[in-house]
Design a protein around this motif. Structure first.
Motif, PDB file in Angstrom:
ATOM      1  N   GLN A 662     -36.046  24.713  -4.166  1.00 14.77           N
ATOM      2  CA  GLN A 662     -36.278  23.767  -5.261  1.00 14.77           C
ATOM      3  C   GLN A 662     -35.336  24.128  -6.414  1.00 14.77           C
ATOM      4  OE1 GLN A 662     -40.942  23.054  -5.297  1.00 14.77           O
ATOM      5  NE2 GLN A 662     -40.506  25.226  -4.931  1.00 14.77           N
ATOM      6  N   ASN A 664     -34.021  22.200  -8.648  1.00 12.30           N
ATOM      7  CA  ASN A 664     -34.305  21.503  -9.895  1.00 12.30           C
ATOM      8  C   ASN A 664     -35.331  22.321 -10.687  1.00 12.30           C
ATOM      9  OD1 ASN A 664     -36.043  19.616 -11.604  1.00 12.30           O
ATOM     10  ND2 ASN A 664     -34.328  18.283 -11.090  1.00 12.30           N
ATOM     11  N   ARG A 667     -38.895  20.820 -10.920  1.00  9.93           N
ATOM     12  CA  ARG A 667     -39.627  20.857  -9.655  1.00  9.93           C
ATOM     13  C   ARG A 667     -40.029  22.285  -9.319  1.00  9.93           C
ATOM     14  NH1 ARG A 667     -37.210  17.589  -4.686  1.00  9.93           N
ATOM     15  NH2 ARG A 667     -37.911  15.921  -6.083  1.00  9.93           N
ATOM     16  N   PHE A 668     -39.142  23.228  -9.592  1.00  9.27           N
ATOM     17  CA  PHE A 668     -39.480  24.624  -9.333  1.00  9.27           C
ATOM     18  C   PHE A 668     -40.650  25.059 -10.207  1.00  9.27           C
ATOM     19  CE2 PHE A 668     -39.198  29.183  -9.992  1.00  9.27           C
ATOM     20  CZ  PHE A 668     -38.952  29.664  -8.714  1.00  9.27           C
ATOM     21  N   GLN A 671     -43.701  23.792  -8.740  1.00  8.77           N
ATOM     22  CA  GLN A 671     -43.941  24.300  -7.385  1.00  8.77           C
ATOM     23  C   GLN A 671     -44.536  23.221  -6.483  1.00  8.77           C
ATOM     24  OE1 GLN A 671     -43.427  28.087  -6.501  1.00  8.77           O
ATOM     25  NE2 GLN A 671     -42.018  27.318  -8.051  1.00  8.77           N
ATOM     26  N   ASP A 673     -43.094  21.516  -4.090  1.00 10.63           N
ATOM     27  CA  ASP A 673     -42.577  21.380  -2.724  1.00 10.63           C
ATOM     28  C   ASP A 673     -42.380  22.751  -2.082  1.00 10.63           C
ATOM     29  OD1 ASP A 673     -41.687  20.027  -0.481  1.00 10.63           O
ATOM     30  OD2 ASP A 673     -39.616  19.903  -1.163  1.00 10.63           O
ATOM     31  N   ASN A 674     -43.352  23.637  -2.312  1.00 11.31           N
ATOM     32  CA  ASN A 674     -43.279  24.954  -1.665  1.00 11.31           C
ATOM     33  C   ASN A 674     -43.451  24.821  -0.157  1.00 11.31           C
ATOM     34  OD1 ASN A 674     -42.814  26.371  -3.972  1.00 11.31           O
ATOM     35  ND2 ASN A 674     -44.666  27.597  -3.872  1.00 11.31           N
TER      36      ASN A 674
END
Length: 883
Positions: A662, A664, A667-668, A671, A673-674
């Motif tokens: 991630q 971005n 987004r990071f 979290q 899209d872990n």
């Protein structure tokens, strides 16, 4: 005469004790490294720590002694008042003190040089290290500075501060003593002494300021912002960093004005003001309450805005530290109507290389079918690829090594263990793909090893391998047990260059002491060509040569026309890469697969090849030990064709990439899209997936290449989110690719496919029939291949007897695409059935017939089961005709 014999024995005893306790290890290791062609390397490894110690001892001694001599010179040549006559005893005492400067300087130099000696390897990396070409994202310093220079700077700053402080104390004592020893009426003011001490004071303040300057870089290892991100955030970079600069400036000005006060008699106002500023700045940077207050009331209410740049820096640094900054991302295009063409030549070609065997299960198969003699075993089974009959084939192979512990207890005597049963015999090799209920295909088998597929070689004896072996003395007058000849055994004699020669009584005496085995000295079975082979475990062998390398846990054997070779992957690691988080409990936060190590299974020669010339750590070692590390281009071509990207580093990288893909910052921060390692079924339980090798044409259509795969799922979910793979062949070696599946679509993961298989009534019914008393059904590991429209799942089923003798057999192969699940004896038959199943589902969809829920399979009526069985028989017939 008796006294002479007693004296001779006493001398020999003293000589033996001296050699044993002082020189024995040195001589044996010297001979051992000479046999490797590494004499200069061995001597460098011994001398480097002492060279470092001597260098810094001389450096610090010179600093101490020069300053003491300067002080002595100033006192000795200072003009004395008229009429002053130095007392005789005082003159002798002064002369004695001046002679003590030498001893005092040496003792003080030893005290401060010892810590550097203890860190001799870091000191060498500092001297031989160079720029990496990569800059940290916050301060813009080259990464080589953090890997090599910063640890030594921190050490030297403390050492130099101690040196100068002790030196100042010594100089002040000299000046005080001279003053105290001079009568009051003859004392004069020494301006040179004042300036000497003032310079030392300024130097101490400068060293203290240097220490605070180095504290700036400590901010890059800050952990206060975890678990969100590693490294400094808003508070550290906009609050604490300015306080550090204020500390440096105010402390330096305090020192300057203090010296001016002492020498120029200026007021105390300026030193006191700057010292108070220093105190405030020092407390501001170190008191946690201040930083916590800023974090609580300024950062937390707007954390994403305040920390955005620092989150991005942390992500970028982490990807670079673990070699993930060049991952190529590809979006996997799923289709609503998945099709599968079983007649496609590309499909058939791919199926010929599907590894339906599990390495763990193959171990018992190889042991039972190819050990042949009780004293041979297969310590591990390796996966690789070879050209077999003009085809690029994925294979499994194992080295047949000697295992002396398997000899009958009565046969485990000294001659058998060390002179006769000395080596293994070749490899056994099978193709990775196999159909159920068919005989095992052996590319290489038996003793002596033979092949009907053109895979022969000139040298099959294995003296060095993974099994722990005792030392061997070869060639010898007894002869070694070789390959079988009818009912007997062929006697062979070693003709290699491994080990060290034992062609003299002196060497036999030393080696008998070294191994604590008197039989080495008293045996009469050796000859002038005899050599003693030891450290025959390749892991032990490599670690004895290069203990600074971290080794991969899966070395593998390579079969070539010239002989057998082991390839061991090695890593360079560091724990001080800026901003990047450490990998679990391992502690390191930087890793590179920098070295490929090749070990000759016959001679034991160890060769090191640099696989990552961009790694600054291995480049420093290359300069440190010239001639040891060669470029990968020097590796023999036949071996370069078998290098592979190791599973250990790929597992580490993927555990990091699961979060740090991630890129971005927003987004990071969320979290959202872990990822995690997909769950796969092993028996009745689920475990995180492990990397596996596949041969596919993913990069260039029609060109098969060897890849390392790992499936990843969304955190806390079972569907498939990404399929990661790394190239192994030379053109794409080490390149990592990510096949990402759509986040807004359901793509079955391994655990979900396993559930679909168990819910299929036809398949589960067959499971029940097989899994009866006396037999055991074992599920193999699930293989995932990216194919057109959806991932293709393949899982083998093994059947083995319940009991001590377990020889698993592949019974069936399960194939699944989307929610279509089929089972057949071979991959080709399964492909035909899968195509038919997908076509039938497509027809149902076109007729708008109600379909089963995507996560369940409806119970099939008896008539349908009968119909499917008939179709299965037709499929078998059709496959046979195509074959």
């Amino acid at each position: 005469m008796a006294l002479f014999i007693i004296g001779l024995l006493a001398i020999l005893g003293i000589l033996a004790a001296t050699v044993n306790f002082i020189f024995l290890d040195f001589f044996v290791d010297l001979w051992w490294f000479q046999a490797q062609g590494m004499t200069s390397y061995y001597l460098l490894r011994i001398l480097y720590p002492y060279l470092i110690f001597i260098f810094f001892t001389i450096l610090f001694f010179a600093i101490f002694y020069i300053n003491f001599r300067v002080a002595s010179h100033i006192i000795g040549f200072e003009d004395k008042p008229e009429g002053y006559k130095e007392k005789k005893w005082l003159k002798h005492l002064n002369h004695a003190l001046r002679n003590m400067y030498l001893l005092l300087s040496f003792v003080m130099a030893l005290i401060v040089a010892i810590p550097v000696f203890k860190n001799w390897e870091n000191s060498l990396l500092f001297l031989f290290g160079s720029h990496s070409g990569v800059l940290d994202p916050l301060f813009g310093k080259d990464i080589g500075f953090y890997l090599f220079s910063l640890p030594i700077y921190n050490l030297l700053q403390k050492e130099i501060l101690i040196v100068v402080t002790l030196m100042l104390a010594g100089v002040l004592f000299i000046y005080w003593y001279e003053k105290a020893a001079t009568p009051i009426e003859y004392r004069i003011k020494s301006h040179k002494a004042h300036w000497h001490t003032s310079i030392l004071v300024i130097f101490i303040f400068a060293i203290l300021c240097w220490g605070f300057m180095l504290e700036r870089y400590d901010l890059l290892y800050e952990t206060v912002n975890l678990p969100v991100f590693k490294g400094p955030g808003f508070v550290e970079m906009t609050v604490i960093l300015p306080f550090i600069w204020a500390t440096v400036v105010s402390l330096m000005l305090t020192g300057i004005f203090l010296v001016l006060k002492i020498n120029r008699r200026v007021g105390w106002k300026m030193p006191i003001i700057f010292f108070l500023i220093f105190i405030i700045a020092f407390l501001g940077k170190d008191i946690e309450t201040f930083g916590d207050t800023v974090r609580k009331y300024i950062v937390m209410p707007n954390q994403m805005v305040r920390e955005k740049d620092y989150i991005k820096a942390s992500v970028d640094a982490t990807l670079a530290a673990y070699g993930l900054d060049k991952v190529e991302t590809r979006d996997f295009e799923t289709t609503s109507a998945v099709s599968f063409d079983a007649d496609d030549p590309d499909t058939l070609r791919r199926l010929r290389n599907v590894p339906v065997w599990d390495r763990e299960i193959l171990g018992s198969v190889f042991e039972e079918l190819q050990s042949i003699r009780t004293y041979y075993s297969f310590p591990t089974i390796d996966v690789d690829r070879y050209w077999v009959d003009g085809e690029y084939r994925q294979v499994y192979l194992g080295a047949r090594e000697i295992n002396n512990s398997k000899l009958p207890e009565v046969a485990q005597n000294w001659i058998n263990m060390h002179l006769q049963y000395t080596h293994g015999q070749g490899v056994a090799m099978i193709p990775a793909a196999k159909a159920g209920d068919e005989p095992m295909t052996w590319f290489i088998k038996d003793i002596p090893p033979r092949s009907q597929f053109g895979l022969s070689n000139d040298q099959t004896d294995i003296y060095y391998g993974l099994a722990d072996k005792p030392y061997a003395i070869v060639p010898n007058n007894v002869g070694e047990i070789g390959s079988s000849t009818g009912e007997g055994e062929k006697i062979v004699h070693y003709n290699g260059t491994g080990g060290i020669t034992i062609n003299s009584l002196w060497r036999k005496f030393l080696l008998a002491n070294y191994f604590k085995d008197r039989d080495i000295f008293f045996t009469t079975k050796t000859n002038n060509q005899s050599r003693i082979l030891f450290r025959r475990n390749i892991i032990e062998r490599i670690l004895h040569i290069t203990p600074f390398l971290k080794l991969d846990q899966d070395p593998y054997i390579v079969h070539t026309p010239k002989g057998l070779f082991w390839i061991q992957d090695a890593y360079t690691t560091a724990s001080n890469y800026p901003i990047a988080p450490p990998y679990n409990e391992e502690g390191f936060n930087y890793i590179r697969n920098s070295v490929k190590i090749v070990i000759d299974a016959y001679n034991g020669n160890v060769s090191y090849y640099i696989a990552d010339p961009g790694d600054p750590i291995i480049n420093a070692y290359r300069k440190m030990y010239p001639g040891i590390f060669q470029p990968i281009s020097e590796m023999p071509t036949i071996l370069k064709q078998h290098i592979r990207y190791p599973r250990d580093i790929f597992t580490i990288q993927m555990s990091i990439y699961a979060t740090y893909h991630q890129t971005n910052p927003e987004r990071f921060f969320r979290q959202e899209d872990n990822w995690m390692f997909s769950k796969i079924a092993i028996g009745q339980e689920f475990f995180p997936a492990t990397p596996y090798y596949l041969t596919l044409d993913l990069i260039e259509p029609g060109k098969d290449e060897f890849f390392l795969f790992l499936p990843l799922s969304p955190f806390g979910r079972d569907n498939l989110r990404a399929l990661m793979f790394a190239g192994n062949d030379l053109e794409n070696y080490g390149k990592i690719y990510a096949y990402r599946f759509p986040r807004n679509q359901q793509v079955y993961g391994p655990a979900q496919v396993h559930s679909l298989v168990n819910q299929d009534t036809v398949i589960s019914e067959q499971f029940s029939l097989w899994d009866q008393r006396g037999s055991e059904l074992v599920f193999g590991k699930m293989i995932i291949e990216p194919t057109g429209g959806a991932p293709l799942y393949i899982q083998p089923l093994y059947l083995q007897e319940e009991g001590p003798l377990k020889i698993p057999q592949i019974k069936r192969l399960i194939m699944s695409l989307e929610d279509a699940v089929v089972m057949a004896p071979s991959l080709e038959e399964a492909a035909v059935k899968l195509e038919q199943e997908l076509r039938r589902k497509s027809d149902r969809l076109e007729k708008r017939l109600p379909a089963s829920p995507p996560t369940q399979i409806q119970e099939i009526p008896a008539d349908d089961i009968k119909e499917e069985k008939e179709e299965e028989e037709e499929t078998k017939q059709l496959t046979k005709e195509k074959t």
